[in-house]
Each structure stands twice: as structure tokens, then as C-alpha cells.
Design a protein around this motif. Structure first.
Motif, PDB file in Angstrom:
ATOM      1  N   ASP A 248       0.813  -1.093  -0.005  1.00 50.57           N
ATOM      2  CA  ASP A 248      -0.122  -0.038  -0.069  1.00 50.57           C
ATOM      3  C   ASP A 248       0.756   1.283  -0.075  1.00 50.57           C
ATOM      4  OD1 ASP A 248      -2.353  -1.648  -0.150  1.00 50.57           O
ATOM      5  OD2 ASP A 248      -2.821  -1.403   2.072  1.00 50.57           O
ATOM      6  N   ASN A 249       1.946   1.244   0.537  1.00 52.78           N
ATOM      7  CA  ASN A 249       2.954   2.601   0.753  1.00 52.78           C
ATOM      8  C   ASN A 249       3.910   2.399  -0.148  1.00 52.78           C
ATOM      9  OD1 ASN A 249       2.091   4.155   3.503  1.00 52.78           O
ATOM     10  ND2 ASN A 249       2.050   1.688   3.957  1.00 52.78           N
ATOM     11  N   ASN A 250       3.965   1.390  -1.329  1.00 51.06           N
ATOM     12  CA  ASN A 250       5.017   1.410  -2.375  1.00 51.06           C
ATOM     13  C   ASN A 250       6.469   1.347  -1.843  1.00 51.06           C
ATOM     14  OD1 ASN A 250       5.585   1.045  -4.795  1.00 51.06           O
ATOM     15  ND2 ASN A 250       6.017   3.489  -5.297  1.00 51.06           N
ATOM     16  N   PHE A 251       6.578   0.431  -0.720  1.00 52.10           N
ATOM     17  CA  PHE A 251       7.860   0.289  -0.242  1.00 52.10           C
ATOM     18  C   PHE A 251       8.926  -0.861  -0.855  1.00 52.10           C
ATOM     19  CE2 PHE A 251       6.181   2.114   4.178  1.00 52.10           C
ATOM     20  CZ  PHE A 251       6.302   3.442   3.732  1.00 52.10           C
ATOM     21  N   PHE A 252       8.105  -1.712  -1.730  1.00 49.72           N
ATOM     22  CA  PHE A 252       9.152  -2.821  -2.181  1.00 49.72           C
ATOM     23  C   PHE A 252       9.751  -2.201  -3.549  1.00 49.72           C
ATOM     24  CE2 PHE A 252       5.444  -5.059   0.059  1.00 49.72           C
ATOM     25  CZ  PHE A 252       6.126  -5.695   0.986  1.00 49.72           C
ATOM     26  N   CYS A 253      11.150  -2.938  -3.677  1.00 49.50           N
ATOM     27  CA  CYS A 253      11.787  -2.598  -4.773  1.00 49.50           C
ATOM     28  C   CYS A 253      11.155  -2.898  -6.072  1.00 49.50           C
ATOM     29  CB  CYS A 253      13.082  -3.517  -4.773  1.00 49.50           C
ATOM     30  SG  CYS A 253      14.357  -3.137  -3.318  1.00 49.50           S
ATOM     31  N   ARG A 254      11.665  -2.235  -7.133  1.00 48.96           N
ATOM     32  CA  ARG A 254      10.908  -2.594  -8.624  1.00 48.96           C
ATOM     33  C   ARG A 254      12.134  -2.442  -9.330  1.00 48.96           C
ATOM     34  NH1 ARG A 254       5.237  -0.678  -9.389  1.00 48.96           N
ATOM     35  NH2 ARG A 254       4.370  -0.205  -7.674  1.00 48.96           N
ATOM     36  N   ARG A 255      11.797  -3.301 -10.607  1.00 51.65           N
ATOM     37  CA  ARG A 255      12.713  -3.394 -11.801  1.00 51.65           C
ATOM     38  C   ARG A 255      12.532  -2.160 -12.721  1.00 51.65           C
ATOM     39  NH1 ARG A 255      13.611  -9.485 -13.110  1.00 51.65           N
ATOM     40  NH2 ARG A 255      15.112  -8.360 -14.282  1.00 51.65           N
ATOM     41  N   SER A 256      13.600  -2.076 -13.664  1.00 51.28           N
ATOM     42  CA  SER A 256      13.591  -0.970 -14.638  1.00 51.28           C
ATOM     43  C   SER A 256      12.359  -0.715 -15.214  1.00 51.28           C
ATOM     44  CB  SER A 256      14.570  -1.172 -15.628  1.00 51.28           C
ATOM     45  OG  SER A 256      14.481  -2.272 -16.604  1.00 51.28           O
ATOM     46  N   ASP A 257      11.367  -1.782 -15.537  1.00 53.02           N
ATOM     47  CA  ASP A 257      10.152  -1.407 -16.412  1.00 53.02           C
ATOM     48  C   ASP A 257       8.953  -1.538 -15.129  1.00 53.02           C
ATOM     49  OD1 ASP A 257      11.132  -1.278 -18.764  1.00 53.02           O
ATOM     50  OD2 ASP A 257      11.446  -3.378 -19.156  1.00 53.02           O
ATOM     51  N   ASP A 258       9.348  -1.503 -14.071  1.00 52.73           N
ATOM     52  CA  ASP A 258       8.307  -1.097 -13.057  1.00 52.73           C
ATOM     53  C   ASP A 258       7.791  -2.288 -12.443  1.00 52.73           C
ATOM     54  OD1 ASP A 258       7.638   1.229 -11.771  1.00 52.73           O
ATOM     55  OD2 ASP A 258       5.634   1.427 -12.327  1.00 52.73           O
ATOM     56  N   TYR A 259       8.077  -3.392 -13.016  1.00 53.84           N
ATOM     57  CA  TYR A 259       7.664  -4.765 -12.248  1.00 53.84           C
ATOM     58  C   TYR A 259       8.305  -4.702 -10.807  1.00 53.84           C
ATOM     59  CZ  TYR A 259       6.362  -6.129 -16.947  1.00 53.84           C
ATOM     60  OH  TYR A 259       5.594  -6.320 -18.286  1.00 53.84           O
ATOM     61  N   PHE A 260       7.525  -5.376 -10.018  1.00 49.87           N
ATOM     62  CA  PHE A 260       8.219  -5.477  -8.666  1.00 49.87           C
ATOM     63  C   PHE A 260       9.277  -6.394  -8.788  1.00 49.87           C
ATOM     64  CE2 PHE A 260       3.926  -3.976  -7.093  1.00 49.87           C
ATOM     65  CZ  PHE A 260       4.581  -2.978  -6.314  1.00 49.87           C
ATOM     66  N   MET A 261      10.206  -6.215  -7.840  1.00 49.08           N
ATOM     67  CA  MET A 261      11.297  -7.404  -7.699  1.00 49.08           C
ATOM     68  C   MET A 261      10.712  -8.500  -6.993  1.00 49.08           C
ATOM     69  SD  MET A 261      14.331  -8.820  -7.687  1.00 49.08           S
ATOM     70  CE  MET A 261      14.508 -10.196  -6.907  1.00 49.08           C
ATOM     71  N   GLU A 262      10.647  -9.828  -7.514  1.00 52.15           N
ATOM     72  CA  GLU A 262       9.966 -10.798  -6.870  1.00 52.15           C
ATOM     73  C   GLU A 262      11.023 -11.828  -7.018  1.00 52.15           C
ATOM     74  OE1 GLU A 262       6.008 -11.775  -8.128  1.00 52.15           O
ATOM     75  OE2 GLU A 262       5.093 -10.182  -7.081  1.00 52.15           O
ATOM     76  N   GLY A 263      11.178 -12.781  -5.999  1.00 50.29           N
ATOM     77  CA  GLY A 263      12.363 -13.872  -5.979  1.00 50.29           C
ATOM     78  C   GLY A 263      11.687 -14.788  -4.752  1.00 50.29           C
ATOM     79  N   HIS A 264      11.998 -16.130  -5.048  1.00 48.27           N
ATOM     80  CA  HIS A 264      11.860 -17.116  -4.316  1.00 48.27           C
ATOM     81  C   HIS A 264      12.955 -17.294  -3.230  1.00 48.27           C
ATOM     82  CE1 HIS A 264       8.787 -18.280  -6.864  1.00 48.27           C
ATOM     83  NE2 HIS A 264       8.095 -18.904  -5.967  1.00 48.27           N
ATOM     84  N   VAL A 265      12.401 -17.145  -1.808  1.00 43.95           N
ATOM     85  CA  VAL A 265      13.253 -17.562  -0.462  1.00 43.95           C
ATOM     86  C   VAL A 265      12.430 -18.479   0.213  1.00 43.95           C
ATOM     87  CG1 VAL A 265      14.950 -15.372  -0.607  1.00 43.95           C
ATOM     88  CG2 VAL A 265      12.969 -15.005   0.302  1.00 43.95           C
ATOM     89  N   TRP A 266      12.773 -18.369   1.718  1.00 44.92           N
ATOM     90  CA  TRP A 266      12.166 -19.416   2.633  1.00 44.92           C
ATOM     91  C   TRP A 266      10.509 -19.265   2.602  1.00 44.92           C
ATOM     92  CZ3 TRP A 266      15.348 -22.865   3.463  1.00 44.92           C
ATOM     93  CH2 TRP A 266      16.498 -22.888   3.712  1.00 44.92           C
ATOM     94  N   PRO A 267       9.882 -18.306   2.634  1.00 48.67           N
ATOM     95  CA  PRO A 267       8.282 -18.222   2.551  1.00 48.67           C
ATOM     96  C   PRO A 267       7.727 -18.351   1.222  1.00 48.67           C
ATOM     97  CG  PRO A 267       9.349 -16.075   3.493  1.00 48.67           C
ATOM     98  CD  PRO A 267      10.374 -16.689   2.580  1.00 48.67           C
TER      99      PRO A 267
END
Length: 504
Positions: free
Chosen positions: A342-361
Motif C-alpha cells: 500500500d505504501n509502495n515500499f518494495f523494490c521495483r525493476r527498470s520497467d516498473d515490475y516488482f522485484m520478486e524472488g523465491h526465498v524461505w516463505p
């Protein structure tokens, strides 16, 4: 026109501006800045335009200077304090640093500073090459594995999740681009304040040369005079800071492994220490205390009443330290993810997609800790943990680590405290800024208590916000030896509060 390395030419122009002196060759420009009686900073601008003045490592550049002056001779310029002299040769921009008392050359260029245009990303690859004295030895660079002396070796700085790392494996978890050179019974330091992927060669490629360079950013380094090694480290810490006084219990033995659960297991471990009369001041809870590895939650099956458990452990003399990772599970029913989204606190990539990756959760998004607003938010998330009695926080996986790909792609964007940049620029400071937000949050929430924070990744200056351990080792004799060496190396690299997993 082919891309080639360009070198500084003859000095054509000099401008004095307070404690800063600008030397130009008609195209490029070099700033020589007197920081203190024993520290001088050098910056290169390939086309005379310097980058914005900002550093996560050095909050305040200028210190007290007794006296300094600029002098000109037939073949050189000299910028001097009462202790050291930086000499710039007119004919080829050769820079050297001398000790005033006996005029001994402590450090000097083998070739002038140089650069190469980076066509793909913009900016420049930047290089400095120094003379490597015949009997010179080198120490520092943080948690590098292998022998204490760096002479004859090559290193890379790019924070890396390196489980079960081996002897001489590189890179590892932290980036500390600071080394001490020792020759003729005297010491000096070089701190290359550049957060991009950087490299150091201590006479491996050419036994007569020591080089350091980076894939981007600015060629900016500090010459730090000794003459003793301890003087160099102390003066480096006047630039990058010192560790705040930890809580007294933090100096005791800490028990940690992957992983203690359920509550019954934690209690058995605690009872085992007390019944055997083995001193222990803290027990760590790894990711299995969480609900599905969601940070800032509890698995109520394993830990039905964490507040009661933490109080009972405290009554028996144990502080509780919990792990918090940067990866936030993508789940609209998860309050931390919802607030960040809601607060736009997550990292984004160059074309405005969110940076998503798989870790423990599982599938996660990642806060941009280089954004002051994100750091403030993250620090406040610890309130519930502090309220139920958690005494310290362990920040892990913050290189940042991502399953499969290793880390973020280069095109991830970061706020970088308003000096925006890609992940090429922010990667090595990501962990440092995460533990910074943790430390600042705990300091506020705990009021009159000293926070305890421990981080796996970091950059020069991270000691202002937390202590470290040497990473994910294994139960071998080699790792027991490695941990001993790494702790010593971290200490002479400005991070004295460091430990290792003794049992692997």
C-alpha cells in the motif's frame, strides 16, 4: 570510435577552494581534499563533473585540520598537512603520499588514474594502480577467507550468500574496501569508498603493482596515514564510525543453530546449559519460529505463548534473539506485505515490475532499505517483538540472497536516499541499510536499553548499526581455523564486534 582506457595527462590547471584543491589536465579533474592531519581524499571526475557528494560509509567527511598548504615546485604540486604530503607530478599526474618527518614515500601511483566508458550502463569503469613495494604486505578487506596477508592475491567485493565457503573462496558476505599496507616498519591505509562491484589485486597479476577498480561509480579513495597499523584502523574508524556500546549480556556466549522448535526444544536446550553449568546468555530463534516464514509473526502451534516463554527464559538468565529476513511473502492476507504494498515500499525493476524472488516463505518482494521512509516503517515493525520481551534481532539473507538467481538482477531500482541508482550501486549496501533500520527502530522502541543487532551482510560503516558473524560455516577443522582468521581480519577492518559459529 573504439572504447579504450583513458589516463590522466599533464596537469594544466589548479584551483584552491578551502581544504579542497582541484587539478585538471584539460579534460579530467581531480579533487585533493584535506580531511585531517593524517587523512587526504582523492576523487577523479573523467570529464570534470563530479558525482553528488554522498556516502553511506562516511557520514561526515571533514575533520579537524591543524594546518595545510599548497606549494608549487618546478615539476610538481604539493598539498601538505603537518604530518603528510600529497605530491602531484605535473608531467603525468603521478600522485604520491609522503611522511613529512623523513620524507618516506608511503604510497604512490604506478600509472596515473584511468577509466573506461561503460557503454551498457553509462558511467565508467574506474581504476587506480599503485606501486607494490618489494617487502610490502597487505591486511584487511573484511571477511575474506585464507591467510591474513593479502599479498599475491586477487579479490572481488560483491556481497554473496556463500554457504559452506572454503579456504580462499571469494566473494563472501561483506564488502569492506579498506586495506592497510605495511613496509619499512610503517603503515598506511587505503579506503576505496565505492559501493559498486569492486576488485583488488595485491601483486598477483604484476608483483610490482597493487590495483583497485570498480564497475561503476566514482574513483574516490582516502589515504590514511599511520605510522602504526593500529593508528590506521583508528583513523579509518573516525571516517566510518565505531560500534555503539552493546548491552553487557551481548558479550557472553550465544547459542544458535538452525533451528530450535517447538518451545519444548528451546526449554530443553536452556535446561541443558544450566544443568551442566555451562555459561550462556542468549538463545536464538531461527526462521521456524515464524508462521510460514512470514517475518514479524509467530507459529502458534510451535510457540503458543511466546511472551510467557521469553519471560521464563529471561528468569533463567537467557535473552531471546530472533531472526528477521528481508523477503516478505506475497500474500494479501499478510499484514506486513499489505502495508509495504500500500505504501509502495518494495523494490521495483527498470520497467516498473516488482522485484520478486523465491526465498524461505516462497514468492517474496523486498523492501528498499535505501529509502528513509522504508527504514522508518521497518524499524517500527519490531514493536510487538520488543513488547513481548525479545532482546535482540538477527538480520539474515540480506546480501540480498535469492534462491536460484543468487541475488537481485542489476536493473532493480533503489531510492539510495534520494541519489537514485540501480542494484549495481545499491547491492553492497542493502544489508547495511537493513540493519540500520533495525538498529534505529530498536533504539527508539527499547528507549533506555542498548539495542543488540547482528547482520550477515554489510558495507564499510555497518559497525555503527550492528555486529556481525562470519556466515554459514560447517563443522570442520578448516572452518574453525577460518573463523579465527576472519574475526581477526574483521577487527583490523574496523568491525571489532564479530564472532563465528564455533561448532559450524
Amino acid at each position: 570510435k573504439p572504447i579504450v582506457k583513458q589516463y590522466l595527462g599533464a596537469v594544466e590547471k589548479v584551483i584552491a577552494d578551502g581544504n579542497k584543491f582541484y587539478f585538471g589536465d584539460g579534460s579530467a579533474r581531480v579533487e585533493i581534499r584535506v580531511v585531517s592531519d593524517e587523512i587526504i581524499r582523492v576523487r577523479l571526475a573523467p570529464h570534470s563533473v563530479f558525482l553528488d557528494e554522498f556516502s553511506y560509509a562516511v557520514p561526515v567527511v571533514d575533520q579537524k585540520v591543524t594546518t595545510f598548504k599548497l606549494e608549487e615546485s618546478e615539476d610538481s604540486y604539493s598539498v601538505s598537512t603537518n604530518t603528510i604530503t600529497c605530491k602531484i607530478r605535473k608531467s603525468d599526474f603521478h600522485i604520491s603520499f609522503l611522511e613529512n618527518q623523513n620524507q618516506m614515500v608511503m604510497s604512490e601511483d604506478a600509472v596515473p588514474m584511468h577509466w573506461e566508458e561503460n557503454v551498457e550502463f553509462g558511467g565508467y569503469y574506474v581504476y587506480a594502480t599503485k606501486v607494490c613495494q618489494v617487502e610490502e604486505n597487505f591486511f584487511g578487506l573484511g571477511d575474506k577467507s585464507g591467510n591474513m596477508n593479502l599479498r599475491g592475491r586477487h579479490f572481488q567485493n560483491w556481497n554473496t550468500d556463500a554457504y559452506s565457503f572454503g579456504w580462499d573462496q571469494d566473494p563472501l558476505y561483506r564488502t569492506i574496501p579498506f586495506y592497510t599496507g605495511v613496509h619499512d616498519k610503517a603503515a598506511y591505509g587505503i579506503f576505496f569508498d565505492n559501493t559498486f562491484r569492486s576488485y583488488f589485486d595485491f601483486g598477483k597479476e604484476d608483483n610490482s603493482k597493487t590495483s583497485f577498480w570498480a564497475d561503476g561509480g566514482e574513483l574516490q579513495y582516502y589515504y590514511i596515514h599511520g605510522p602504526h597499523m593500529m593508528d590506521v584502523v583508528k583513523r579509518y574508524q573516525t571516517l566510518t564510525g565505531t560500534h555503539p556500546m552493546p548491552p553487557k549480556w551481548a558479550l557472553g556466549y550465544h547459542q544458535c543453530r538452525w533451528s530450535y522448535y517447538p518451545e519444548k526444544k528451546v526449554k530443553e536446550i536452556a535446561e541443558g546449559f544450566r544443568s551442566r553449568k555451562i555459561p550462556c546468555d542468549a538463545i536464538y530463534l531461527d526462521i521456524d519460529y515464524m508462521d510460514g516464514y512470514r517475518c514479524f509473526t509467530w507459529n502458534k502451534t510451535h510457540f503458543p505463548d511466546p511472551k510467557r516463554m521469553i519471560k521464563e527464559l529471561a528468569n533463567d538468565g537467557f535473552k531471546t534473539v530472533v531472526m528477521i529476513d528481508p523477503g516478505i511473502k506475497v500474500d494479501d492476507n499478510y499484514w506486513v506485505f499489505k502495508e509495504g504494498k500500500d505504501n509502495n515500499f518494495f523494490c521495483r525493476r527498470s520497467d516498473d515490475y516488482f522485484m520478486e524472488g523465491h526465498v524461505w516463505p516462497g514468492r517474496c518482494q523486498f523492501p528498499d532499505f535505501t529509502n528513509p521512509a522504508v527504514r522508518e516503517w521497518w524499524g517500527n515493525l519490531y514493536k510487538e517483538l520488543v513488547d513481548i520481551g525479545v532482546a535482540g534481532v538477527w538480520n539474515d539473507m540480506n546480501e540480498p540472497a535469492v534462491f536460484g538467481s543468487g541475488t537481485f538482477p542489476n536493473d532493480v531500482r533503489h531510492n539510495y536516499d534520494g541519489f537514485r541508482g540501480s542494484h549495481r550501486k545499491a547491492h553492497n549496501v542493502y544489508g547495511m541499510q537493513m540493519v540500520r533500520s533495525t538498529y534505529d527502530g530498536l533504539k527508539k522502541l527499547m528507549r533506555n536499553k542498548r539495542p543488540f543487532t547482528i547482520t550477515r551482510a554489510g558495507y564499510s560503516g555497518m559497525q555503527r548499526y550492528g555486529c556481525v558473524w562470519t556466515g554459514d560455516n560447517v563443522a570442520t577443522w578448516e572452518h574453525l581455523k577460518l573463523g579465527n582468521i576472519q574475526c581477526q581480519r574483521m577487527s583490523i577492518s574496523g568491525v571489532p564486534f564479530v564472532g563465528t559459529d564455533i561448532g559450524g
